[in-house]
Design a protein around this motif. Structure first.
Motif, PDB file in Angstrom:
ATOM      1  N   GLN A  72       7.056   1.482  -8.349  1.00 38.88           N
ATOM      2  CA  GLN A  72       6.119   0.408  -8.704  1.00 38.88           C
ATOM      3  C   GLN A  72       6.779  -0.562  -9.683  1.00 38.88           C
ATOM      4  O   GLN A  72       6.634  -1.779  -9.570  1.00 38.88           O
ATOM      5  CB  GLN A  72       4.848   0.998  -9.305  1.00 38.88           C
ATOM      6  CG  GLN A  72       3.956   1.586  -8.222  1.00 38.88           C
ATOM      7  CD  GLN A  72       2.762   2.321  -8.784  1.00 38.88           C
ATOM      8  OE1 GLN A  72       2.567   2.406  -9.990  1.00 38.88           O
ATOM      9  NE2 GLN A  72       1.971   2.868  -7.895  1.00 38.88           N
ATOM     10  N   ARG A  75       9.289  -2.701  -7.862  1.00 40.62           N
ATOM     11  CA  ARG A  75       8.652  -3.801  -7.126  1.00 40.62           C
ATOM     12  C   ARG A  75       8.214  -4.917  -8.083  1.00 40.62           C
ATOM     13  O   ARG A  75       8.457  -6.098  -7.838  1.00 40.62           O
ATOM     14  CB  ARG A  75       7.439  -3.235  -6.366  1.00 40.62           C
ATOM     15  CG  ARG A  75       6.804  -4.208  -5.416  1.00 40.62           C
ATOM     16  CD  ARG A  75       5.607  -3.588  -4.758  1.00 40.62           C
ATOM     17  NE  ARG A  75       4.675  -3.040  -5.743  1.00 40.62           N
ATOM     18  CZ  ARG A  75       3.828  -2.045  -5.522  1.00 40.62           C
ATOM     19  NH1 ARG A  75       3.810  -1.464  -4.361  1.00 40.62           N
ATOM     20  NH2 ARG A  75       3.015  -1.624  -6.462  1.00 40.62           N
ATOM     21  N   LEU A 129       7.066  -7.417   0.315  1.00 40.60           N
ATOM     22  CA  LEU A 129       5.658  -7.277  -0.058  1.00 40.60           C
ATOM     23  C   LEU A 129       4.720  -7.328   1.142  1.00 40.60           C
ATOM     24  O   LEU A 129       3.514  -7.143   0.994  1.00 40.60           O
ATOM     25  CB  LEU A 129       5.273  -8.379  -1.061  1.00 40.60           C
ATOM     26  CG  LEU A 129       6.032  -8.340  -2.399  1.00 40.60           C
ATOM     27  CD1 LEU A 129       5.610  -9.484  -3.294  1.00 40.60           C
ATOM     28  CD2 LEU A 129       5.816  -7.012  -3.115  1.00 40.60           C
ATOM     29  N   ASN A 130       5.278  -7.592   2.328  1.00 42.81           N
ATOM     30  CA  ASN A 130       4.436  -7.700   3.516  1.00 42.81           C
ATOM     31  C   ASN A 130       4.189  -6.309   4.113  1.00 42.81           C
ATOM     32  O   ASN A 130       5.056  -5.714   4.738  1.00 42.81           O
ATOM     33  CB  ASN A 130       5.121  -8.597   4.548  1.00 42.81           C
ATOM     34  CG  ASN A 130       4.220  -8.878   5.726  1.00 42.81           C
ATOM     35  OD1 ASN A 130       3.217  -8.189   5.932  1.00 42.81           O
ATOM     36  ND2 ASN A 130       4.555  -9.884   6.492  1.00 42.81           N
ATOM     37  N   ARG A 131       2.986  -5.817   3.891  1.00 44.94           N
ATOM     38  CA  ARG A 131       2.666  -4.465   4.341  1.00 44.94           C
ATOM     39  C   ARG A 131       2.505  -4.354   5.846  1.00 44.94           C
ATOM     40  O   ARG A 131       2.399  -3.261   6.385  1.00 44.94           O
ATOM     41  CB  ARG A 131       1.370  -3.999   3.661  1.00 44.94           C
ATOM     42  CG  ARG A 131       1.614  -3.594   2.250  1.00 44.94           C
ATOM     43  CD  ARG A 131       0.345  -3.569   1.461  1.00 44.94           C
ATOM     44  NE  ARG A 131       0.642  -3.211   0.099  1.00 44.94           N
ATOM     45  CZ  ARG A 131       0.733  -1.977  -0.350  1.00 44.94           C
ATOM     46  NH1 ARG A 131       0.526  -0.968   0.448  1.00 44.94           N
ATOM     47  NH2 ARG A 131       1.025  -1.739  -1.600  1.00 44.94           N
ATOM     48  N   LYS A 132       2.460  -5.533   6.534  1.00 50.17           N
ATOM     49  CA  LYS A 132       2.295  -5.458   7.991  1.00 50.17           C
ATOM     50  C   LYS A 132       3.602  -5.026   8.657  1.00 50.17           C
ATOM     51  O   LYS A 132       3.598  -4.566   9.787  1.00 50.17           O
ATOM     52  CB  LYS A 132       1.862  -6.819   8.522  1.00 50.17           C
ATOM     53  CG  LYS A 132       0.426  -7.129   8.152  1.00 50.17           C
ATOM     54  CD  LYS A 132      -0.125  -8.271   8.949  1.00 50.17           C
ATOM     55  CE  LYS A 132      -1.552  -8.571   8.486  1.00 50.17           C
ATOM     56  NZ  LYS A 132      -1.751  -9.979   8.260  1.00 50.17           N
ATOM     57  N   TYR A 135       7.359   0.420   7.908  1.00 55.60           N
ATOM     58  CA  TYR A 135       8.305   0.926   6.915  1.00 55.60           C
ATOM     59  C   TYR A 135       9.704   1.101   7.520  1.00 55.60           C
ATOM     60  O   TYR A 135      10.703   0.743   6.901  1.00 55.60           O
ATOM     61  CB  TYR A 135       7.787   2.257   6.366  1.00 55.60           C
ATOM     62  CG  TYR A 135       8.553   2.746   5.173  1.00 55.60           C
ATOM     63  CD1 TYR A 135       8.175   2.381   3.885  1.00 55.60           C
ATOM     64  CD2 TYR A 135       9.669   3.565   5.322  1.00 55.60           C
ATOM     65  CE1 TYR A 135       8.889   2.820   2.783  1.00 55.60           C
ATOM     66  CE2 TYR A 135      10.387   4.008   4.223  1.00 55.60           C
ATOM     67  CZ  TYR A 135       9.983   3.634   2.964  1.00 55.60           C
ATOM     68  OH  TYR A 135      10.703   4.062   1.870  1.00 55.60           O
ATOM     69  N   TRP A 138      11.229  -2.222   7.790  1.00 56.86           N
ATOM     70  CA  TRP A 138      11.351  -2.864   6.480  1.00 56.86           C
ATOM     71  C   TRP A 138      12.535  -2.301   5.681  1.00 56.86           C
ATOM     72  O   TRP A 138      13.262  -3.042   5.020  1.00 56.86           O
ATOM     73  CB  TRP A 138      10.034  -2.641   5.722  1.00 56.86           C
ATOM     74  CG  TRP A 138      10.117  -2.940   4.265  1.00 56.86           C
ATOM     75  CD1 TRP A 138      10.013  -4.166   3.684  1.00 56.86           C
ATOM     76  CD2 TRP A 138      10.325  -2.001   3.206  1.00 56.86           C
ATOM     77  NE1 TRP A 138      10.146  -4.047   2.335  1.00 56.86           N
ATOM     78  CE2 TRP A 138      10.337  -2.728   2.006  1.00 56.86           C
ATOM     79  CE3 TRP A 138      10.501  -0.617   3.155  1.00 56.86           C
ATOM     80  CZ2 TRP A 138      10.526  -2.125   0.778  1.00 56.86           C
ATOM     81  CZ3 TRP A 138      10.683  -0.017   1.919  1.00 56.86           C
ATOM     82  CH2 TRP A 138      10.690  -0.765   0.748  1.00 56.86           C
ATOM     83  N   LYS A 391      -5.629   4.137  -2.661  1.00 55.01           N
ATOM     84  CA  LYS A 391      -5.409   3.315  -3.855  1.00 55.01           C
ATOM     85  C   LYS A 391      -6.669   2.558  -4.306  1.00 55.01           C
ATOM     86  O   LYS A 391      -6.995   2.564  -5.501  1.00 55.01           O
ATOM     87  CB  LYS A 391      -4.253   2.345  -3.600  1.00 55.01           C
ATOM     88  CG  LYS A 391      -3.616   1.885  -4.887  1.00 55.01           C
ATOM     89  CD  LYS A 391      -2.315   1.175  -4.630  1.00 55.01           C
ATOM     90  CE  LYS A 391      -1.669   0.714  -5.931  1.00 55.01           C
ATOM     91  NZ  LYS A 391      -2.511  -0.105  -6.785  1.00 55.01           N
ATOM     92  N   GLU A 417       2.118   5.991  -2.325  1.00 55.97           N
ATOM     93  CA  GLU A 417       2.879   4.918  -1.680  1.00 55.97           C
ATOM     94  C   GLU A 417       3.922   4.378  -2.638  1.00 55.97           C
ATOM     95  O   GLU A 417       3.739   4.426  -3.851  1.00 55.97           O
ATOM     96  CB  GLU A 417       1.954   3.804  -1.199  1.00 55.97           C
ATOM     97  CG  GLU A 417       1.123   3.175  -2.304  1.00 55.97           C
ATOM     98  CD  GLU A 417       0.252   2.050  -1.801  1.00 55.97           C
ATOM     99  OE1 GLU A 417      -0.231   2.138  -0.667  1.00 55.97           O
ATOM    100  OE2 GLU A 417       0.078   1.085  -2.555  1.00 55.97           O
ATOM    101  N   ARG A 419       5.560   1.209  -1.746  1.00 58.37           N
ATOM    102  CA  ARG A 419       5.661  -0.254  -1.575  1.00 58.37           C
ATOM    103  C   ARG A 419       4.573  -0.979  -2.319  1.00 58.37           C
ATOM    104  O   ARG A 419       3.494  -0.470  -2.479  1.00 58.37           O
ATOM    105  CB  ARG A 419       5.566  -0.626  -0.102  1.00 58.37           C
ATOM    106  CG  ARG A 419       6.868  -0.414   0.604  1.00 58.37           C
ATOM    107  CD  ARG A 419       6.676  -0.480   2.078  1.00 58.37           C
ATOM    108  NE  ARG A 419       6.611  -1.868   2.534  1.00 58.37           N
ATOM    109  CZ  ARG A 419       6.395  -2.207   3.822  1.00 58.37           C
ATOM    110  NH1 ARG A 419       6.218  -1.294   4.703  1.00 58.37           N
ATOM    111  NH2 ARG A 419       6.356  -3.469   4.169  1.00 58.37           N
TER     112      ARG A 419
END
Ligand code: FAD
Length: 419
Positions: A72, A75, A129-132, A135, A138, A391, A417, A419
């Protein structure tokens, strides 16, 4: 919970850089140049922080409160790197300082290095940062950030007219950071940040409600861990791709290692549908610092769905006579989804110091502060809280508990998580 020591260390280094930069400026430059180079320097120190944290070294787990917290901070440091780098870029004067030889300046690659570094940094950050983005896709692209780090080092090391004309104290600090950062980068990029792998054979694959329990038998040494820690699971064989992190749901001392895996995406579905008994699994770890032992005697453990796993290991490991009073609030959609509920109730009866408080949202019982007030024997601020689950639920509850007067230092959360 995020420990403050690591944050203080980061702020201390940045503070030292600012003091050195302002008190012993590199040259008699204008205030604007001093200020904007300072912003650039801060951006670089933040990026170095991100790079250093990706080494996953145990010492940083202790300083930051576990690998999930380190990621965290990694990031957040990345986001602030971009903010400081952009303010540096827009603030720095584009005209050459008086007396600079324009020919000499065109030979210095500082500008192009900085520009390219900034472009890749911003693109990389949007991707990160794009969770779509899945993984597995990415992860390799994120490694490109290593190139950005090289470009940024090239940028400030080759900016003699502005910064390094006469080696300054703050410049030396940045160079020292670059040296450490480069070692950290090589350490991570070449896979040295992985802990030693222990080999296991899959003994059982047990289907549960929307989850799968895998039971692993060690082929050699058993993994040593404390309840609540997690490990990276690497299933050997074609198409199993990258390692995935899971909390160990068995207790230390058992002769088998167990993981309880919720079906969430492609990989976890494949575990349920295709994983074969007899196959080999490598387990790397343990990681994490979700430790309930050092807290107060009255504790609430709040599990949202699969967030039960760290508590499952703790309850399986607990001995009768434990002096703590523990209430495990187990939130699930309905009774059928509350896996291991019977085992927990049986253990609670044996142990005597644990009560299980199931909350099923389909029955109108939500993991909310008002509901907890009704179900718990003492006022909310008399407990230490340990929470693990989705979360939004955990963040919402932590905020509501703080509003109810629960001291923030008594609220501990585990994020599932990175990310
Ligand atoms: C510290 C920690 C402990 C966890 N413990 C448990 C547990 O005990 N039980 C459980 O069911 N789940 C646990 N998880 C979550 C679990 O790792 C993900 O649900 C799983 O990796 C999803 O994989 P997928 O490809 O099926 O899903 P996807 O839909 O691809 O991913 C779902 C989410 O998992 C993340 N993720 C996917 N692959 C990885 C990876 N290789 N490494 C890291 N994150 C990834 C993604 O960023 C995404 O947020 C834990 C996660 C962490 C970080």
């Amino acid at each position: 919970m995020l420990r403050k020591q690591g944050l203080y260390a980061i702020l201390g280094v940045i503070g030292l850089f600012i003091v050195l930069h302002l008190a012993l400026p590199p040259e008699q430059h204008s205030f604007r140049i001093t200020a904007t180079t300072m912003l650039g320097g801060i951006a670089f120190l933040l990026m170095t922080t991100s790079v250093i944290l990706s080494t996953r070294l145990e010492i940083f787990e202790t300083l930051f409160g576990g690998l999930d917290r380190m990621y965290q901070v990694h990031r957040t440091a990345g986001v602030f790197t971009a903010i400081f780098a952009l303010t540096h870029f827009f603030g720095v004067p584009k005209a050459l300082p008086e007396g600079t030889d324009p020919l000499l300046h065109t030979m210095v690659p500082s500008g192009p290095f900085g520009m390219l570094g900034l472009i890749f940094l911003v693109i990389g950050l949007f991707v990160a940062l794009n969770r779509k983005i899945a993984y597995s896709r990415w992860r390799p692209t994120h490694k490109v950030m290593g190139l950005v780090y090289f470009l940024i080092i090239g940028h400030f090391m080759s900016a003699p007219t502005l910064f390094f004309e006469k080696f300054s104290a703050s410049g030396f600090l940045l160079m020292a950071a670059a040296l450490i950062g480069l070692v950290a980068l090589f350490y991570s990029v070449f896979g040295m940040n992985k802990r030693t792998a222990l080999s296991f054979t899959i003994e059982a694959v047990n289907p549960l409600e929307r989850a799968t329990e895998i039971v692993l038998k060690p082929t050699g040494k058993m993994l040593e861990f404390t309840p609540g820690q997690f490990a990276f699971v690497e299933i050997q064989g074609k198409d199993w791709d990258e390692p995935h992190p899971f909390t160990i749901s068995s207790a230390p001392g058992e002769d088998r290692l167990r993981f309880t895996i919720k079906v969430l995406g492609d990989w976890t579905r494949k575990v349920r549908e295709e994983l074969q008994v007899g196959g080999e699994v490598l387990v790397r770890g343990p990681y994490g610092r979700f430790d309930t032992m050092g807290a107060g005697k009255k504790q609430i453990w709040l599990a949202g769905g699969i967030g039960l796993t760290p508590f499952l290991s703790k309850i399986r490991a607990m001995e009768p006579g434990d002096p703590r009073e523990i209430h495990l609030v187990y939130a699930a959609r309905e009774a059928g989804e509350a896996i291991f509920l019977e085992e927990l109730q049986q253990r609670a009866a044996e142990l005597g110091n644990v009560t299980i408080v199931p909350l099923f949202s389909e029955e109108g019982n939500f993991a909310r502060v008002d509901m907890m007030k009704q179900k718990l024997p003492d006022p909310l601020n008399s407990y230490d809280y340990f929470m693990c689950g989705p979360k939004p639920m955990i963040d919402g509850l932590a905020a509501d508990l703080a509003k109810e007067g629960v001291d923030k230092t008594k609220i501990h959360t585990e994020a599932f998580e990175f990310r």
